[in-house]
Design a protein around this motif. Structure first.
Motif, PDB file in Angstrom:
ATOM      1  N   VAL A   1      -5.575 -35.063  88.544  1.00 26.11           N
ATOM      2  CA  VAL A   1      -4.145 -35.100  89.910  1.00 26.11           C
ATOM      3  C   VAL A   1      -3.698 -33.246  90.023  1.00 26.11           C
ATOM      4  O   VAL A   1      -3.841 -33.011  88.896  1.00 26.11           O
ATOM      5  CB  VAL A   1      -3.104 -36.508  89.749  1.00 26.11           C
ATOM      6  CG1 VAL A   1      -4.897 -37.559  89.215  1.00 26.11           C
ATOM      7  CG2 VAL A   1      -2.376 -36.057  87.643  1.00 26.11           C
ATOM      8  N   SER A   2      -2.419 -33.526  90.581  1.00 26.30           N
ATOM      9  CA  SER A   2      -1.958 -32.298  90.767  1.00 26.30           C
ATOM     10  C   SER A   2      -0.990 -32.516  89.798  1.00 26.30           C
ATOM     11  O   SER A   2      -1.342 -31.455  89.418  1.00 26.30           O
ATOM     12  CB  SER A   2      -1.129 -32.687  91.997  1.00 26.30           C
ATOM     13  OG  SER A   2      -0.204 -33.569  92.267  1.00 26.30           O
ATOM     14  N   GLU A   3      -0.912 -33.117  89.404  1.00 25.94           N
ATOM     15  CA  GLU A   3       0.661 -33.235  87.611  1.00 25.94           C
ATOM     16  C   GLU A   3      -0.534 -33.614  86.678  1.00 25.94           C
ATOM     17  O   GLU A   3       0.506 -33.335  85.801  1.00 25.94           O
ATOM     18  CB  GLU A   3       1.594 -34.040  87.941  1.00 25.94           C
ATOM     19  CG  GLU A   3       1.318 -35.373  87.913  1.00 25.94           C
ATOM     20  CD  GLU A   3       1.159 -36.274  88.992  1.00 25.94           C
ATOM     21  OE1 GLU A   3       0.361 -35.292  90.083  1.00 25.94           O
ATOM     22  OE2 GLU A   3       1.087 -37.173  89.080  1.00 25.94           O
ATOM     23  N   ALA A   4      -1.709 -32.957  86.693  1.00 27.44           N
ATOM     24  CA  ALA A   4      -2.100 -33.415  85.445  1.00 27.44           C
ATOM     25  C   ALA A   4      -1.825 -32.006  84.810  1.00 27.44           C
ATOM     26  O   ALA A   4      -1.719 -31.254  84.563  1.00 27.44           O
ATOM     27  CB  ALA A   4      -3.975 -33.312  85.598  1.00 27.44           C
ATOM     28  N   THR A   5      -1.619 -32.485  83.178  1.00 24.39           N
ATOM     29  CA  THR A   5      -1.610 -31.897  81.935  1.00 24.39           C
ATOM     30  C   THR A   5      -2.901 -31.474  80.933  1.00 24.39           C
ATOM     31  O   THR A   5      -4.134 -31.750  81.346  1.00 24.39           O
ATOM     32  CB  THR A   5      -0.652 -32.485  80.629  1.00 24.39           C
ATOM     33  OG1 THR A   5      -0.992 -33.575  80.334  1.00 24.39           O
ATOM     34  CG2 THR A   5       0.795 -31.791  81.893  1.00 24.39           C
ATOM     35  N   GLY A   6      -3.023 -30.694  79.828  1.00 22.92           N
ATOM     36  CA  GLY A   6      -4.180 -30.620  79.362  1.00 22.92           C
ATOM     37  C   GLY A   6      -3.529 -29.940  78.074  1.00 22.92           C
ATOM     38  O   GLY A   6      -2.457 -29.622  78.041  1.00 22.92           O
ATOM     39  N   ASN A   7      -4.870 -30.264  77.235  1.00 27.40           N
ATOM     40  CA  ASN A   7      -4.534 -29.849  76.051  1.00 27.40           C
ATOM     41  C   ASN A   7      -5.811 -29.236  75.591  1.00 27.40           C
ATOM     42  O   ASN A   7      -6.896 -29.583  74.866  1.00 27.40           O
ATOM     43  CB  ASN A   7      -4.253 -30.912  74.422  1.00 27.40           C
ATOM     44  CG  ASN A   7      -4.410 -30.027  73.198  1.00 27.40           C
ATOM     45  OD1 ASN A   7      -4.112 -28.640  73.342  1.00 27.40           O
ATOM     46  ND2 ASN A   7      -3.318 -31.101  72.709  1.00 27.40           N
ATOM     47  N   PHE A   8      -5.950 -27.881  75.712  1.00 27.82           N
ATOM     48  CA  PHE A   8      -7.505 -27.221  75.564  1.00 27.82           C
ATOM     49  C   PHE A   8      -7.392 -26.235  74.096  1.00 27.82           C
ATOM     50  O   PHE A   8      -8.093 -25.577  74.516  1.00 27.82           O
ATOM     51  CB  PHE A   8      -7.684 -26.271  76.812  1.00 27.82           C
ATOM     52  CG  PHE A   8      -7.392 -27.038  78.031  1.00 27.82           C
ATOM     53  CD1 PHE A   8      -8.080 -28.098  78.118  1.00 27.82           C
ATOM     54  CD2 PHE A   8      -7.560 -26.477  79.055  1.00 27.82           C
ATOM     55  CE1 PHE A   8      -8.200 -28.856  79.762  1.00 27.82           C
ATOM     56  CE2 PHE A   8      -8.218 -26.856  80.836  1.00 27.82           C
ATOM     57  CZ  PHE A   8      -7.841 -28.466  80.064  1.00 27.82           C
ATOM     58  N   GLY A   9      -6.970 -26.807  73.283  1.00 26.94           N
ATOM     59  CA  GLY A   9      -6.648 -26.105  72.399  1.00 26.94           C
ATOM     60  C   GLY A   9      -6.458 -24.566  72.300  1.00 26.94           C
ATOM     61  O   GLY A   9      -5.108 -24.872  72.905  1.00 26.94           O
ATOM     62  N   PRO A  10      -7.392 -23.590  71.778  1.00 25.59           N
ATOM     63  CA  PRO A  10      -6.959 -22.332  71.408  1.00 25.59           C
ATOM     64  C   PRO A  10      -6.601 -21.483  72.499  1.00 25.59           C
ATOM     65  O   PRO A  10      -5.659 -20.510  73.194  1.00 25.59           O
ATOM     66  CB  PRO A  10      -7.912 -21.484  70.922  1.00 25.59           C
ATOM     67  CG  PRO A  10      -9.072 -22.782  70.113  1.00 25.59           C
ATOM     68  CD  PRO A  10      -8.345 -24.210  70.554  1.00 25.59           C
ATOM     69  N   ALA A  11      -6.939 -22.685  74.005  1.00 24.87           N
ATOM     70  CA  ALA A  11      -6.954 -21.613  75.285  1.00 24.87           C
ATOM     71  C   ALA A  11      -5.301 -21.869  76.296  1.00 24.87           C
ATOM     72  O   ALA A  11      -5.942 -21.332  77.065  1.00 24.87           O
ATOM     73  CB  ALA A  11      -8.764 -22.630  76.405  1.00 24.87           C
TER      74      ALA A  11
END
Lengths: 124, 143
Positions: free
Chosen positions: B37-47
């Motif tokens: 979705v357009s407001e999605a979030t991520g927790n990509f660790g070191p990235a």
């Protein structure tokens, strides 16, 4: 060619494919409680040279014993084929197992697992 | 109690997980419009921890654009209904190639999904690396 006597419904296929997936996550997270949704209590398991536990509790105990020397494991389940006969199903699933030991060596095992209907909770 | 996911839901979620892998390997960020979705979030660790789809695309490109090739293999996966949509836990193995050297990262995607306009999309993705192998310099890392 033999006729397919009891074709599986889509719901069955997903439920069956979830079974080895759940087993993999249970082993890798060391959450043996998840195996209650994988094996029936009287299930048996042929783990080759690692052992052949009888009953779910023995399966759990052997899993924990085998996993205690690894820092982390990852069981990637890949190719899978499910066939059905009346009242039971046979699933054959390939897996790529990766384990990190405290020692510098990492072991990778490519293997296949067979699960037959009466031994798994998800089978019908 | 919410209805369990249907086979159609599962296939759609399975395709969505695969689409992320292909989008990354093809460096085709437009494919992610059908993933998040357009407001999605991520927790990509070191990235990083991008907020919003545009930031997610930028974060992925920042990591992958310098590389010669990548392959994201999606394997073991479970999905279940939650009060807000669905949750999926999925293993990945990502191989990163640069100048003939390879660095592999494997781990778990923990995904939150919602159904919007009849389509399943990710609202949040957490990437939990489990193990690495090869030459970390491929990603500019010193491990």
């Amino acid at each position: 060619m033999a006729a397919l006597l009891n074709p599986l419904m889509s719901e069955d296929r997903w439920e069956i494919s979830d079974t080895p997936a759940r087993c993999a996550f249970a082993a890798d997270t060391r959450d043996m409680g998840m195996l209650d949704d994988v094996f029936v209590p009287e299930a048996t398991c042929d783990l080759g040279c690692a052992g052949e536990p009888h009953r779910r509790d023995a399966v759990k105990a052997l899993f924990l014993q085998l996993l205690e020397t690894d820092d982390a494991t990852q069981r990637s389940m890949t190719t899978s084929l499910v066939s059905a006969t009346p009242g039971r199903a046979l699933a054959r699933t390939s897996g790529h197992w990766n384990g990190n030991r405290p020692a510098p060596d990492r072991i990778e095992i490519a293997s296949g697992t067979d699960a037959s209907g009466p031994a798994t909770k998800g089978a019908r | 109690m919410a209805e369990p996911l249907t086979p159609e839901d599962r296939w759609e979620i399975s395709d969505l997980l695969a689409r992320f892998g292909f989008a990354s390997d093809l460096k085709d960020m437009s494919m992610l419009d059908e993933v998040f979705v357009s407001e999605a979030t991520g927790n990509f660790g070191p990235a990083g921890a991008p907020e919003g789809l545009d930031a997610i695309k930028a974060t992925i490109l920042l990591v992958l654009d310098p590389l010669d090739a990548t392959q994201h293999s999606i394997t073991t996966s479970l999905a279940r209904r939650t009060p807000t949509g669905a949750h999926a836990r999925t293993y990945f193995v990502a191989h990163h190639v640069l100048g003939g050297e390879v660095f592999s990262v494997a781990g778990t995607y923990e995904d939150e999904l919602t159904q919007r306009d009849g389509k399943w999309l990710l609202t949040h993705r957490t990437i939990n690396p489990t193990w690495t192998g090869g030459n970390p310099a491929v990603l500019g890392l010193e491990l």
